[in-house]
Write a protein that holds these residues in place. Sequence first.
Motif, PDB file in Angstrom:
ATOM      1  N   ARG A 171       0.832  -1.203   0.000  1.00 53.47           N
ATOM      2  CA  ARG A 171       0.000   0.000   0.000  1.00 53.47           C
ATOM      3  C   ARG A 171       0.871   1.259   0.000  1.00 53.47           C
ATOM      4  NH1 ARG A 171      -2.131  -0.420   4.888  1.00 53.47           N
ATOM      5  NH2 ARG A 171      -3.612  -2.028   4.237  1.00 53.47           N
ATOM      6  N   ARG A 215      -8.240  -0.589  -3.540  1.00 54.39           N
ATOM      7  CA  ARG A 215      -7.806  -0.710  -4.919  1.00 54.39           C
ATOM      8  C   ARG A 215      -7.308  -2.125  -5.158  1.00 54.39           C
ATOM      9  NH1 ARG A 215      -2.455   2.240  -6.728  1.00 54.39           N
ATOM     10  NH2 ARG A 215      -2.780   0.727  -8.386  1.00 54.39           N
ATOM     11  N   THR A 216      -7.251  -2.540  -6.420  1.00 51.30           N
ATOM     12  CA  THR A 216      -6.762  -3.861  -6.782  1.00 51.30           C
ATOM     13  C   THR A 216      -5.271  -3.792  -7.089  1.00 51.30           C
ATOM     14  OG1 THR A 216      -8.896  -4.529  -7.688  1.00 51.30           O
ATOM     15  CG2 THR A 216      -6.974  -5.777  -8.410  1.00 51.30           C
ATOM     16  N   TYR A 217      -4.516  -4.736  -6.536  1.00 53.03           N
ATOM     17  CA  TYR A 217      -3.098  -4.844  -6.827  1.00 53.03           C
ATOM     18  C   TYR A 217      -2.870  -6.132  -7.627  1.00 53.03           C
ATOM     19  CZ  TYR A 217      -2.728  -1.482  -2.979  1.00 53.03           C
ATOM     20  OH  TYR A 217      -2.866  -0.385  -2.164  1.00 53.03           O
TER      21      TYR A 217
END
Length: 440
Positions: free
Chosen positions: A237, A274-276
């Motif tokens: 992050r 959010r997408t990682y």
Amino acid sequence: MRVLVVWPPHIPSYFNAGHHLPTFTVAAYLRERGHAVDAIDAGALNYTWKEYADLVFQGGYEAIVVMNEYDVVEGVRRAVDYGRALCPDALLVTAGRLSQQNPDFFRNLELDAVVGSGDYESGVSEVLRWAESGRQADALPGVWLRGPEGWRPPSGAGVWLPATEWVLPDVSEIPYGAYEALYRNDQNRFCGIPDRRELVVQVARGCPVGCSFCDVPLMQGLRERRLSVAATVGYIRDAFTREPFEYVAFYAPTFTLDRRWVAELCSALGDEPRTYPWKCTTTLHHLSEEMVAEMAASGCVRISVGVETFEETADEALPRVKRLAKDRFLKVVRWCRTHKIELNCFVIVGLPGSTPDGTLRTMESIRAEGARVRPTLYTPYDQMHGTMTERELSAFNRQTFVEGHEIGTAEHQPVEYLRLIFDADEYITPSTHRIPTVAG
């Protein structure tokens, strides 16, 4: 102390950003212990030797830590020679994968210490403490020391740090832009995803699988040590807010070894705003359909696995969990297709008991299922010894045969194996298009 931790200038035969990461994890660990540290990957940054000499001469360093690798042995020797000539009072230390396998070779160089076992951070830190105390100790764990009378062996095995003591590196000093450029050509079949910025996160060290052709058990032990999920996600992050990363490469010998940890990670990533997108490396044996589904839902776009071979005549060279791999492969590739995950398959060319035709059949079977083949030449690391020259050691490059190594039966020529590695491959990595760019 004022310290330089450096990956020497060199031309790589293969590139994996995870292999370069210790330059920055060692630096981060030393900073936590009060040292002022510069960390430079002079290889990836394409330093000339003049630029390296400027760095050493102008830096005022009290210690220079030269990272070593199979791929960079010539660069280590020259980097050490420059250090001795241009910064003669500095403590010269080396640590890395090659000195773990063959510490004797490095005692032929102008070094003061060689880290031969244990984690690199702990070994280098002990050497600096030894220097600060006036070099009074006769021996250190895992480290060879040079004294007036010559080299002194370690007092015992080096220290493997618990994961709670690892210090994750500062992403702002790692040349990720240069790493991205090295991954751009898909024909290189390197580990990264072309045209996307990768964040490498080392989440585990150690592996109990026990492949004879792997150096991890010797370097990191048979017992796995693993970073907490909270520390892992927190680092990701923070890194994505500081630099333009687009996906995560989880660096671990066998990523899915701890199934509960994987489930916890997938849940935590799924809870993020959010997408990682991410990728990992594991074995066919340590995957299940349920796990693959969880990984896909949390952002996994590629899984790399050590297929090695489908030839039963070569199975004796493999650990039990990797034998009779074809049936297991067909299950895993089906799961990956269902969940839109690219399957990247490591194949060993020249594995004892294998043949060129059998290896080709293995590769064709993988490609027929739409998976990626990443071939590597079998390399007999057990044949290394301390009296080898730089030239002899540099032959352990996983791309050409080591002189004198039996490659198979008499009817097979080296070129029959080598064409399986160097022939063109029309495969185009699909993962690139599944990872949004920072701009998009």
